[in-house]
Design an enzyme around this catalytic site. Structure first.
Site, PDB file in Angstrom:
ATOM      1  N   ALA A  66       0.865  -1.176   0.000  1.00 58.54           N
ATOM      2  CA  ALA A  66       0.000   0.000   0.000  1.00 58.54           C
ATOM      3  C   ALA A  66       0.905   1.230   0.000  1.00 58.54           C
ATOM      4  CB  ALA A  66      -0.890  -0.014   1.237  1.00 58.54           C
ATOM      5  N   GLY A 111       0.542  -4.940   0.919  1.00 56.79           N
ATOM      6  CA  GLY A 111      -0.627  -5.009   0.038  1.00 56.79           C
ATOM      7  C   GLY A 111      -0.350  -5.760  -1.258  1.00 56.79           C
ATOM      8  N   GLU A 114      -0.847  -9.305  -0.326  1.00 50.40           N
ATOM      9  CA  GLU A 114      -2.289  -9.466  -0.105  1.00 50.40           C
ATOM     10  C   GLU A 114      -3.021  -9.564  -1.456  1.00 50.40           C
ATOM     11  OE1 GLU A 114      -2.199  -6.035   2.516  1.00 50.40           O
ATOM     12  OE2 GLU A 114      -3.075  -7.224   4.122  1.00 50.40           O
ATOM     13  N   GLU A 134       4.487  -4.782   7.314  1.00 46.95           N
ATOM     14  CA  GLU A 134       3.763  -3.682   7.970  1.00 46.95           C
ATOM     15  C   GLU A 134       4.278  -3.404   9.375  1.00 46.95           C
ATOM     16  OE1 GLU A 134       2.364  -6.126   6.236  1.00 46.95           O
ATOM     17  OE2 GLU A 134       0.844  -5.307   4.887  1.00 46.95           O
TER      18      GLU A 134
HETATM   19  N1  COA Z   1       4.572   3.086  -0.886  1.00 48.54           N
HETATM   20  C1  COA Z   1       4.943   4.224  -1.476  1.00 48.54           C
HETATM   21  N2  COA Z   1       6.088   4.346  -2.196  1.00 48.54           N
HETATM   22  C2  COA Z   1       6.877   3.264  -2.248  1.00 48.54           C
HETATM   23  C3  COA Z   1       6.540   2.044  -1.651  1.00 48.54           C
HETATM   24  C4  COA Z   1       5.321   1.971  -0.943  1.00 48.54           C
HETATM   25  N3  COA Z   1       4.894   0.856  -0.351  1.00 48.54           N
HETATM   26  N4  COA Z   1       7.537   1.149  -1.904  1.00 48.54           N
HETATM   27  C5  COA Z   1       8.448   1.813  -2.633  1.00 48.54           C
HETATM   28  N5  COA Z   1       8.056   3.071  -2.853  1.00 48.54           N
HETATM   29  C6  COA Z   1       8.747   4.132  -3.625  1.00 48.54           C
HETATM   30  C7  COA Z   1       9.944   4.669  -2.854  1.00 48.54           C
HETATM   31  O1  COA Z   1       9.538   5.655  -1.933  1.00 48.54           O
HETATM   32  C8  COA Z   1      10.759   5.222  -4.005  1.00 48.54           C
HETATM   33  O2  COA Z   1      10.192   6.448  -4.412  1.00 48.54           O
HETATM   34  P1  COA Z   1      11.143   7.737  -4.719  1.00 48.54           P
HETATM   35  O3  COA Z   1      12.048   7.257  -5.819  1.00 48.54           O
HETATM   36  O4  COA Z   1      10.177   8.786  -5.143  1.00 48.54           O
HETATM   37  O5  COA Z   1      11.868   8.006  -3.448  1.00 48.54           O
HETATM   38  C9  COA Z   1      10.507   4.225  -5.127  1.00 48.54           C
HETATM   39  O6  COA Z   1       9.295   3.565  -4.790  1.00 48.54           O
HETATM   40  C10 COA Z   1      11.590   3.181  -5.251  1.00 48.54           C
HETATM   41  O7  COA Z   1      11.725   2.526  -4.003  1.00 48.54           O
HETATM   42  P2  COA Z   1      13.141   2.357  -3.245  1.00 48.54           P
HETATM   43  O8  COA Z   1      12.869   2.169  -1.790  1.00 48.54           O
HETATM   44  O9  COA Z   1      14.066   3.470  -3.600  1.00 48.54           O
HETATM   45  O10 COA Z   1      13.677   1.001  -3.917  1.00 48.54           O
HETATM   46  P3  COA Z   1      14.708  -0.027  -3.298  1.00 48.54           P
HETATM   47  O11 COA Z   1      15.065  -0.951  -4.390  1.00 48.54           O
HETATM   48  O12 COA Z   1      15.811   0.681  -2.577  1.00 48.54           O
HETATM   49  O13 COA Z   1      13.878  -0.834  -2.170  1.00 48.54           O
HETATM   50  C11 COA Z   1      11.963  -2.019  -1.333  1.00 48.54           C
HETATM   51  C12 COA Z   1      12.806  -1.672  -2.565  1.00 48.54           C
HETATM   52  C13 COA Z   1      10.750  -2.792  -1.822  1.00 48.54           C
HETATM   53  C14 COA Z   1      12.778  -2.900  -0.373  1.00 48.54           C
HETATM   54  C15 COA Z   1      11.540  -0.722  -0.596  1.00 48.54           C
HETATM   55  O14 COA Z   1      11.000   0.179  -1.545  1.00 48.54           O
HETATM   56  C16 COA Z   1      10.529  -0.915   0.488  1.00 48.54           C
HETATM   57  O15 COA Z   1      10.859  -1.409   1.561  1.00 48.54           O
HETATM   58  N6  COA Z   1       9.257  -0.523   0.221  1.00 48.54           N
HETATM   59  C17 COA Z   1       8.199  -0.559   1.215  1.00 48.54           C
HETATM   60  C18 COA Z   1       7.723  -1.970   1.446  1.00 48.54           C
HETATM   61  C19 COA Z   1       6.648  -1.969   2.504  1.00 48.54           C
HETATM   62  O16 COA Z   1       6.880  -1.694   3.662  1.00 48.54           O
HETATM   63  N7  COA Z   1       5.434  -2.335   2.077  1.00 48.54           N
HETATM   64  C20 COA Z   1       4.297  -2.438   2.975  1.00 48.54           C
HETATM   65  C21 COA Z   1       3.511  -1.186   2.941  1.00 48.54           C
HETATM   66  S1  COA Z   1       2.119  -1.336   4.047  1.00 48.54           S
END
Ligand code: COA
Length: 260
Positions: A66, A111, A114, A134
């Site tokens: 999400a 999400g 999910e 989460e």
């Molecule tokens: N919501 C909003 N934006 C998200 C996102 C999310 N769940 N997951 C990634 N993004 C965005 C990042 O903020 C970034 O945006 P920006 O370039 O404008 O800063 C872009 O997507 C790329 O993500 P980034 O974190 O730079 O990539 P990465 O390869 O370093 O890491 C992940 C990848 C998946 C490990 C990391 O993005 C992450 O942990 N995301 C969140 C996962 C999460 O907690 N999901 C559950 C949400 S309830």
């Protein structure tokens, strides 16, 4: 129908829906959830669509969860609406009445997992990672993750993934029953295309009966579930496809199913 955050494309009877926010790793914001509702509603209604494949754009992610930026300043009341909106989408997908295959091409987190779990089959690249992170945000899964992960993989895996929040690799997710099949990343497209075509050529009313018996009947006590299966079994005997399937077997030819 055109969307800001989705690509929708038909390949014969297979409808492909691609989440298309690759710069945000296809994170699910409110607008994308609303578009997914509309896209699945349309796919369910269209008799020409026999199978849906759901995937994410870009090389990195199916869906990274999400949208955290959008969730950051939600009030509890808004969060309840967001959760209900997401859960209703997952239920819509699960109850579509036709098979939905998740093509998990990368991260399926929060999400994203999910969403994949609401699909009926999950095929993944060996580079994919799945999880319910989460807890790392001070949150609880809100689009059905606690319930579907529990039902898919049992209490130990659901507790581990949700309490620890660490993503697991695709091979372990397959061992736990969360993914159906893991293939090399460059073989994923062909693998999913083959399974989608197989489903597109199967008898639609029998597919629907199986989905109903397992997804709905499976939530009832065993006696009721078995009785429901009997009803569904009997109904297939009123279809032209059942006559076609059994006759084709006896005549040693390939069946042609019409959905009638
Ligand atoms: N919501 C909003 N934006 C998200 C996102 C999310 N769940 N997951 C990634 N993004 C965005 C990042 O903020 C970034 O945006 P920006 O370039 O404008 O800063 C872009 O997507 C790329 O993500 P980034 O974190 O730079 O990539 P990465 O390869 O370093 O890491 C992940 C990848 C998946 C490990 C990391 O993005 C992450 O942990 N995301 C969140 C996962 C999460 O907690 N999901 C559950 C949400 S309830």
């Amino acid at each position: 129908m055109t969307f800001a955050n989705l690509l929708v494309e038909d390949r014969g009877a297979v409808r492909r829906i691609t989440l298309n926010r690759p710069d945000k790793l296809n994170a699910l914001n409110h607008a994308t959830l609303t578009e997914l509702h509309a896209a699945f509603e349309a796919a369910g209604r269209d008799p020409a669509v026999r199978v849906v494949v759901l995937t994410g754009a870009g090389p990195k992610a199916f869906v990274a969860g999400a949208d955290i930026a959008e969730m950051n300043d939600l009030s509890p009341a808004q969060a309840r609406d967001f959760s209900a909106h997401g859960q209703a989408l997952m239920t819509r997908i699960e109850r579509l009445g036709k098979p939905v295959v998740a093509m998990v091409n990368g991260f399926a987190l929060g999400g994203g997992l999910e969403l994949a779990m609401a699909c009926h089959l999950r095929f993944a690249a060996d580079t994919a990672k799945v999880g319910q992170p989460e807890i790392n945000l001070g949150l609880v899964p809100g689009f059905g993750g606690t319930q579907r992960l529990l039902r898919l993989a049992g209490r130990p895996a659901a507790l581990e993934l949700c309490l620890l929040g660490a993503p697991i690799d695709a091979a372990r997710a397959a061992q736990l029953g969360i993914l159906n099949k893991v293939v090399p990343a460059d073989a994923l497209e062909a693998e999913v295309e083959a399974v989608a075509n197989q489903l597109a050529n199967a008898a639609p009313l029998a597919l629907r009966g199986i989905l109903d018996a397992i997804l709905l009947g499976g939530e009832a006590p065993l006696d009721s579930g078995l009785d429901y299966e009997t009803q569904v079994f009997a109904v297939t005997f009123s279809t032209e496809d059942m006559k076609e399937g059994t006759s084709a077997f006896l005549a040693r030819r390939k069946p042609q199913f019409t959905g009638r």
